[in-house]
Design a protein around this motif. Structure first.
Motif, PDB file in Angstrom:
ATOM      1  N   LEU A   1      75.269  43.706   4.356  1.00 30.04           N
ATOM      2  CA  LEU A   1      74.387  44.161   3.417  1.00 30.04           C
ATOM      3  C   LEU A   1      74.909  45.442   2.597  1.00 30.04           C
ATOM      4  O   LEU A   1      74.886  45.775   1.489  1.00 30.04           O
ATOM      5  CB  LEU A   1      73.059  44.115   3.386  1.00 30.04           C
ATOM      6  N   LEU A   2      75.291  46.476   3.542  1.00 27.68           N
ATOM      7  CA  LEU A   2      75.688  47.913   3.118  1.00 27.68           C
ATOM      8  C   LEU A   2      76.906  48.020   2.399  1.00 27.68           C
ATOM      9  O   LEU A   2      77.090  48.840   1.453  1.00 27.68           O
ATOM     10  CB  LEU A   2      75.919  48.642   4.304  1.00 27.68           C
ATOM     11  N   GLU A   3      77.541  46.632   2.280  1.00 23.87           N
ATOM     12  CA  GLU A   3      78.941  46.748   1.585  1.00 23.87           C
ATOM     13  C   GLU A   3      78.591  46.091   0.159  1.00 23.87           C
ATOM     14  O   GLU A   3      79.461  46.138  -0.825  1.00 23.87           O
ATOM     15  CB  GLU A   3      79.689  45.688   2.313  1.00 23.87           C
ATOM     16  N   VAL A   4      77.388  45.708  -0.365  1.00 21.73           N
ATOM     17  CA  VAL A   4      76.861  45.337  -1.635  1.00 21.73           C
ATOM     18  C   VAL A   4      76.632  46.505  -2.410  1.00 21.73           C
ATOM     19  O   VAL A   4      75.708  47.088  -2.174  1.00 21.73           O
ATOM     20  CB  VAL A   4      75.837  44.497  -1.709  1.00 21.73           C
ATOM     21  N   PRO A   5      77.459  47.077  -3.484  1.00 19.25           N
ATOM     22  CA  PRO A   5      77.357  48.242  -3.919  1.00 19.25           C
ATOM     23  C   PRO A   5      75.977  48.386  -5.132  1.00 19.25           C
ATOM     24  O   PRO A   5      75.508  47.221  -5.385  1.00 19.25           O
ATOM     25  CB  PRO A   5      78.489  48.317  -4.779  1.00 19.25           C
TER      26      PRO A   5
ATOM     27  N   ALA B   1      76.401  29.199   8.243  1.00 17.39           N
ATOM     28  CA  ALA B   1      75.268  29.940   8.967  1.00 17.39           C
ATOM     29  C   ALA B   1      74.508  30.396   7.885  1.00 17.39           C
ATOM     30  O   ALA B   1      73.758  31.526   7.987  1.00 17.39           O
ATOM     31  CB  ALA B   1      75.917  30.700   9.699  1.00 17.39           C
ATOM     32  N   ILE B   2      74.270  29.872   6.618  1.00 22.66           N
ATOM     33  CA  ILE B   2      73.684  30.378   5.605  1.00 22.66           C
ATOM     34  C   ILE B   2      72.268  30.682   5.745  1.00 22.66           C
ATOM     35  O   ILE B   2      71.599  31.533   5.503  1.00 22.66           O
ATOM     36  CB  ILE B   2      74.092  29.433   4.187  1.00 22.66           C
ATOM     37  N   ARG B   3      71.481  29.653   6.653  1.00 27.11           N
ATOM     38  CA  ARG B   3      70.136  29.903   7.101  1.00 27.11           C
ATOM     39  C   ARG B   3      69.870  30.958   7.978  1.00 27.11           C
ATOM     40  O   ARG B   3      68.813  31.679   7.554  1.00 27.11           O
ATOM     41  CB  ARG B   3      69.511  28.517   7.346  1.00 27.11           C
ATOM     42  N   ALA B   4      70.685  31.196   8.742  1.00 29.29           N
ATOM     43  CA  ALA B   4      70.854  32.170   9.728  1.00 29.29           C
ATOM     44  C   ALA B   4      70.964  33.726   9.058  1.00 29.29           C
ATOM     45  O   ALA B   4      70.123  34.470   9.247  1.00 29.29           O
ATOM     46  CB  ALA B   4      71.702  31.587  10.886  1.00 29.29           C
ATOM     47  N   VAL B   5      72.001  33.524   8.228  1.00 26.65           N
ATOM     48  CA  VAL B   5      72.165  34.623   7.030  1.00 26.65           C
ATOM     49  C   VAL B   5      70.891  35.018   6.462  1.00 26.65           C
ATOM     50  O   VAL B   5      70.525  36.407   6.305  1.00 26.65           O
ATOM     51  CB  VAL B   5      73.361  34.765   6.497  1.00 26.65           C
TER      52      VAL B   5
ATOM     53  N   SER C   1      75.236  36.425  -3.766  1.00 26.38           N
ATOM     54  CA  SER C   1      74.464  35.308  -3.546  1.00 26.38           C
ATOM     55  C   SER C   1      74.538  35.183  -2.057  1.00 26.38           C
ATOM     56  O   SER C   1      75.346  35.835  -1.350  1.00 26.38           O
ATOM     57  CB  SER C   1      74.848  34.104  -4.060  1.00 26.38           C
ATOM     58  N   TYR C   2      73.412  34.562  -1.359  1.00 24.51           N
ATOM     59  CA  TYR C   2      73.339  34.247   0.057  1.00 24.51           C
ATOM     60  C   TYR C   2      74.667  33.433   0.688  1.00 24.51           C
ATOM     61  O   TYR C   2      75.062  33.913   1.634  1.00 24.51           O
ATOM     62  CB  TYR C   2      72.184  33.464   0.200  1.00 24.51           C
ATOM     63  N   LEU C   3      75.223  32.560  -0.436  1.00 26.30           N
ATOM     64  CA  LEU C   3      76.413  32.067  -0.109  1.00 26.30           C
ATOM     65  C   LEU C   3      77.669  32.832  -0.001  1.00 26.30           C
ATOM     66  O   LEU C   3      78.321  32.750   0.884  1.00 26.30           O
ATOM     67  CB  LEU C   3      76.863  30.851  -1.126  1.00 26.30           C
ATOM     68  N   GLU C   4      77.613  33.895  -0.931  1.00 30.83           N
ATOM     69  CA  GLU C   4      78.782  34.708  -0.927  1.00 30.83           C
ATOM     70  C   GLU C   4      78.726  35.606   0.365  1.00 30.83           C
ATOM     71  O   GLU C   4      79.740  36.065   0.965  1.00 30.83           O
ATOM     72  CB  GLU C   4      78.838  35.532  -2.068  1.00 30.83           C
ATOM     73  N   LEU C   5      77.582  35.927   0.618  1.00 29.10           N
ATOM     74  CA  LEU C   5      77.412  36.793   1.782  1.00 29.10           C
ATOM     75  C   LEU C   5      77.763  36.236   2.905  1.00 29.10           C
ATOM     76  O   LEU C   5      78.448  36.867   3.927  1.00 29.10           O
ATOM     77  CB  LEU C   5      75.882  37.404   1.842  1.00 29.10           C
TER      78      LEU C   5
ATOM     79  N   ARG D   1      69.625  42.936  -3.011  1.00 28.49           N
ATOM     80  CA  ARG D   1      70.838  42.727  -3.842  1.00 28.49           C
ATOM     81  C   ARG D   1      71.308  41.193  -3.664  1.00 28.49           C
ATOM     82  O   ARG D   1      72.285  41.006  -4.207  1.00 28.49           O
ATOM     83  CB  ARG D   1      71.868  43.749  -3.791  1.00 28.49           C
ATOM     84  N   ILE D   2      70.407  40.650  -2.796  1.00 27.84           N
ATOM     85  CA  ILE D   2      71.060  39.103  -2.347  1.00 27.84           C
ATOM     86  C   ILE D   2      70.018  38.229  -3.210  1.00 27.84           C
ATOM     87  O   ILE D   2      68.865  38.232  -3.111  1.00 27.84           O
ATOM     88  CB  ILE D   2      71.121  38.782  -0.933  1.00 27.84           C
TER      89      ILE D   2
END
Length: 156
Positions: A78-82, A101-105, A88-92, A122-123
């Motif tokens: 998350l710290l990498e998102v400026p 692992a989208i649900r876990a993320v 998106s959650y998917l991109e993360l 930011r997500i």
């Protein structure tokens, strides 16, 4: 552990930490006295105040969030998102290397203990929707608007 409070435009920020670092920043609806700020939390309070004033886009704080190794990995991503950007959650999840692992993320994102400093606001959803925010979607919208490089101006 020390505690401090800061009145913000979207609620009272509650800071907790010690010499090992900042453990949590949460938003609460109740008003708390912000008179006494322990020395170990002064910098965190000052930097968040600057963020709300619009003069700070990055934080430089010693962080010590408590969580599982997986949660800490997500919070680190998350710290990498400026500032001023969203992903998106998917991109993360892709950035973390496991799209399954989208649900876990998303769950780890929701347990982020460091409000604003670790920018879980930011997500967003893959379709651009504001989804899931522990502090309330009205706060998420406010924070994203605050960080937006394009400011809506009043017609009147």
């Amino acid at each position: 552990m020390e505690t401090a409070y800061l009145k913000t435009p979207i609620g009272t920020a509650e800071f907790k930490g010690d010499t090992s670092g900042l453990i949590s920043i949460t938003v609460i609806d109740e008003k708390k006295p912000a008179d006494i700020i322990p020395e170990v939390l002064e910098d965190a309070v000052y930097q968040l105040k600057e963020y709300f004033e619009g003069s700070r886009k990055q934080f430089d704080l010693k962080l010590n969030p408590q969580g599982t190794d997986f949660q800490k990995k997500v919070w680190s991503a998350l710290l990498e998102v400026p500032y001023g950007k969203t992903v998106s959650y998917l991109e993360l999840t892709k950035r973390l290397g496991d799209v399954k692992a989208i649900r876990a993320v998303a769950a780890a994102n929701g347990k982020n203990p460091l409000w604003i400093v670790v920018p879980c606001h930011r997500i967003i959803g893959s379709n651009g929707d504001l989804t899931g925010y522990a502090g309330g979607l009205h706060r998420k919208k406010w924070l994203l608007d605050h960080e937006s490089p394009i400011k809506q101006q009043s017609l009147f």
